[in-house]
Design a protein around this motif. Structure first.
Motif, mmCIF file in Angstrom:
data_model
loop_
_atom_site.group_PDB
_atom_site.id
_atom_site.type_symbol
_atom_site.label_atom_id
_atom_site.label_comp_id
_atom_site.label_asym_id
_atom_site.label_seq_id
_atom_site.Cartn_x
_atom_site.Cartn_y
_atom_site.Cartn_z
ATOM 1 N N ALA A 1 -13.818 48.849 -12.420
ATOM 2 C CA ALA A 1 -14.350 48.876 -13.626
ATOM 3 C C ALA A 1 -14.584 47.201 -14.260
ATOM 4 C CB ALA A 1 -13.887 49.821 -14.698
ATOM 5 N N THR A 2 -13.372 46.758 -14.300
ATOM 6 C CA THR A 2 -13.173 45.493 -14.871
ATOM 7 C C THR A 2 -14.068 44.508 -14.111
ATOM 8 O OG1 THR A 2 -10.762 45.959 -15.687
ATOM 9 C CG2 THR A 2 -11.546 43.511 -15.582
ATOM 10 N N VAL A 3 -14.142 44.461 -12.870
ATOM 11 C CA VAL A 3 -14.750 43.539 -11.787
ATOM 12 C C VAL A 3 -16.280 43.969 -12.100
ATOM 13 C CG1 VAL A 3 -15.316 42.787 -9.683
ATOM 14 C CG2 VAL A 3 -12.840 42.980 -10.340
ATOM 15 N N ALA A 4 -16.708 44.870 -12.065
ATOM 16 C CA ALA A 4 -18.004 45.415 -12.025
ATOM 17 C C ALA A 4 -18.588 45.022 -13.503
ATOM 18 C CB ALA A 4 -18.338 46.735 -11.676
ATOM 19 N N ALA A 5 -17.851 45.141 -14.571
ATOM 20 C CA ALA A 5 -18.275 44.875 -15.599
ATOM 21 C C ALA A 5 -18.585 43.452 -16.065
ATOM 22 C CB ALA A 5 -17.368 45.376 -16.772
ATOM 23 N N TYR A 6 -17.413 42.592 -15.331
ATOM 24 C CA TYR A 6 -17.755 41.246 -15.614
ATOM 25 C C TYR A 6 -18.723 40.731 -14.643
ATOM 26 C CZ TYR A 6 -17.320 36.126 -14.951
ATOM 27 O OH TYR A 6 -17.481 34.924 -15.134
ATOM 28 N N ILE A 7 -19.064 41.269 -13.569
ATOM 29 C CA ILE A 7 -20.021 40.746 -12.755
ATOM 30 C C ILE A 7 -21.612 40.980 -13.492
ATOM 31 C CG2 ILE A 7 -21.511 41.165 -10.660
ATOM 32 C CD1 ILE A 7 -18.935 41.243 -9.229
ATOM 33 N N GLY A 8 -21.574 42.287 -13.933
ATOM 34 C CA GLY A 8 -22.710 42.696 -14.642
ATOM 35 C C GLY A 8 -22.894 41.988 -16.011
ATOM 36 N N LEU A 9 -22.125 41.821 -16.808
ATOM 37 C CA LEU A 9 -22.086 41.261 -18.346
ATOM 38 C C LEU A 9 -22.260 39.523 -18.075
ATOM 39 C CD1 LEU A 9 -19.647 43.441 -20.261
ATOM 40 C CD2 LEU A 9 -22.202 43.539 -20.293
ATOM 41 N N GLY A 10 -21.368 39.061 -17.173
ATOM 42 C CA GLY A 10 -21.132 37.599 -17.295
ATOM 43 C C GLY A 10 -22.066 36.840 -16.418
ATOM 44 N N VAL A 11 -22.079 37.577 -15.071
ATOM 45 C CA VAL A 11 -22.878 36.836 -13.900
ATOM 46 C C VAL A 11 -24.201 37.144 -14.192
ATOM 47 C CG1 VAL A 11 -23.183 36.527 -11.656
ATOM 48 C CG2 VAL A 11 -20.832 36.384 -12.605
ATOM 49 N N ILE A 12 -24.713 38.539 -14.205
ATOM 50 C CA ILE A 12 -26.106 38.620 -14.097
ATOM 51 C C ILE A 12 -26.568 38.578 -15.299
ATOM 52 C CG2 ILE A 12 -27.779 40.653 -13.691
ATOM 53 C CD1 ILE A 12 -25.619 41.730 -11.579
ATOM 54 N N LEU A 13 -26.182 39.328 -16.620
ATOM 55 C CA LEU A 13 -26.701 39.248 -17.804
ATOM 56 C C LEU A 13 -26.642 37.917 -18.663
ATOM 57 C CD1 LEU A 13 -26.166 42.986 -18.760
ATOM 58 C CD2 LEU A 13 -28.328 41.758 -17.841
ATOM 59 N N GLY A 14 -25.123 37.360 -18.554
ATOM 60 C CA GLY A 14 -25.079 36.105 -19.007
ATOM 61 C C GLY A 14 -24.527 36.313 -20.401
ATOM 62 N N ILE A 15 -23.957 37.253 -20.929
ATOM 63 C CA ILE A 15 -23.469 37.660 -22.025
ATOM 64 C C ILE A 15 -22.266 36.968 -22.523
ATOM 65 C CG2 ILE A 15 -22.695 39.525 -23.651
ATOM 66 C CD1 ILE A 15 -24.676 41.547 -22.057
ATOM 67 N N LYS A 16 -22.205 36.333 -23.829
ATOM 68 C CA LYS A 16 -21.139 35.677 -23.949
ATOM 69 C C LYS A 16 -19.650 36.767 -24.262
ATOM 70 C CE LYS A 16 -23.664 32.255 -27.048
ATOM 71 N NZ LYS A 16 -23.926 31.856 -28.277
ATOM 72 N N HIS A 17 -18.712 35.992 -24.057
ATOM 73 C CA HIS A 17 -17.469 36.859 -24.071
ATOM 74 C C HIS A 17 -17.219 37.966 -23.135
ATOM 75 C CE1 HIS A 17 -16.795 34.842 -27.776
ATOM 76 N NE2 HIS A 17 -18.096 35.390 -28.585
ATOM 77 N N ALA A 18 -17.936 37.651 -21.920
ATOM 78 C CA ALA A 18 -18.101 38.688 -20.885
ATOM 79 C C ALA A 18 -16.851 39.017 -20.194
ATOM 80 C CB ALA A 18 -18.996 38.379 -19.607
ATOM 81 N N VAL A 19 -15.712 38.035 -20.107
ATOM 82 C CA VAL A 19 -14.494 38.223 -19.492
ATOM 83 C C VAL A 19 -13.705 39.291 -20.265
ATOM 84 C CG1 VAL A 19 -12.079 37.424 -19.117
ATOM 85 C CG2 VAL A 19 -14.188 35.826 -18.740
ATOM 86 N N PHE A 20 -13.775 39.360 -22.011
ATOM 87 C CA PHE A 20 -13.049 39.927 -22.744
ATOM 88 C C PHE A 20 -13.699 41.474 -22.825
ATOM 89 C CE2 PHE A 20 -13.167 41.914 -27.049
ATOM 90 C CZ PHE A 20 -11.707 42.090 -27.220
ATOM 91 N N LEU A 21 -15.220 41.254 -22.638
ATOM 92 C CA LEU A 21 -15.691 42.741 -22.618
ATOM 93 C C LEU A 21 -15.363 43.558 -21.261
ATOM 94 C CD1 LEU A 21 -19.249 41.615 -24.251
ATOM 95 C CD2 LEU A 21 -17.382 43.144 -25.262
ATOM 96 N N ALA A 22 -15.287 42.756 -20.091
ATOM 97 C CA ALA A 22 -15.011 43.402 -18.965
ATOM 98 C C ALA A 22 -13.340 43.793 -18.894
ATOM 99 C CB ALA A 22 -15.080 42.382 -17.874
ATOM 100 N N LEU A 23 -12.574 43.129 -19.403
ATOM 101 C CA LEU A 23 -11.157 43.216 -19.663
ATOM 102 C C LEU A 23 -11.114 44.819 -20.598
ATOM 103 C CD1 LEU A 23 -9.184 40.194 -19.966
ATOM 104 C CD2 LEU A 23 -9.247 41.936 -18.028
ATOM 105 N N LEU A 24 -11.758 44.838 -21.518
ATOM 106 C CA LEU A 24 -11.766 45.852 -22.544
ATOM 107 C C LEU A 24 -12.523 47.006 -21.746
ATOM 108 C CD1 LEU A 24 -11.307 46.560 -25.385
ATOM 109 C CD2 LEU A 24 -13.558 45.998 -26.081
ATOM 110 N N THR A 25 -13.623 46.795 -21.125
ATOM 111 C CA THR A 25 -14.114 47.872 -19.976
ATOM 112 C C THR A 25 -13.065 48.484 -19.320
ATOM 113 O OG1 THR A 25 -16.185 47.038 -20.413
ATOM 114 C CG2 THR A 25 -15.959 48.567 -18.661
#
Length: 178
Positions: free
Chosen positions: A49-73
């Protein structure tokens, strides 16, 4: 519990009537590695869930604070129903704040749907089922039945209780497989 776990286990074992202790010891010997594999599987789902959330939020969508959101997810994935919902809402609010148009909102909705489906319908049941040597459909059934019967505590306890029942029946009926 972690520090004095063996002492607590001995105390609980002492409660068992003396003539049943050998049976309970055999059940526990069989159950202990199964529960260990299950909880390691839970950690695997959290990592996915953490890795997939980072890939989706940070890499694909380019959302700020993707690392924090992925760890939280990943962290919130350990709390059934409420955790993933809270993670999706928080990430949705951040993506809404950074959205430049309606297409960004639809992209986030597609990402959130794909992430939930991949975790709930594929990764979770397969990883947890393989870890505990239980069919993935039974894992889904356990989550649903536990949720209906006891709500969130039922979802949390559903698979471990099913593993206890499976190990107990396998020991009583002499099944040699895990």
């Amino acid at each position: 519990f972690l520090v004095s776990g063996r002492r607590v286990a001995r105390g609980l074992f002492w409660i068992v009537p003396p003539h049943r202790r050998p049976l309970v010891a055999r059940i526990w010997t069989r159950l202990d590695p199964v529960l260990m594999r299950y909880f390691i599987g839970v950690l695997g789902v959290v990592a996915y869930a953490t890795v997939a959330a980072y890939i989706g939020l940070g890499v694909i969508l380019g959302i700020k604070h993707a690392v924090f959101l992925a760890l939280l997810t990943g962290l919130l994935e350990t709390v059934p129903v409420i955790g993933p919902t809270a993670a999706a809402i928080l990430a949705g609010l951040v993506s809404l704040r950074t959205a430049t148009g309606i297409i960004n909102i639809f992209e986030y909705a597609a990402y959130a749907t794909a992430l939930r489906l991949s975790i709930d319908q594929v990764v979770g049941p397969v990883v947890l089922g393989r870890a505990a040597h239980v069919h993935p459909v039974l894992i889904i059934f356990c989550f649903l039945a536990g949720g209906i019967v006891l709500g969130i505590p039922g979802v949390i306890l559903a698979v471990p209780v099913a593993l206890v029942v499976k190990s107990t029946l396998a020991t009583l009926y002499g099944d040699q497989t895990d």
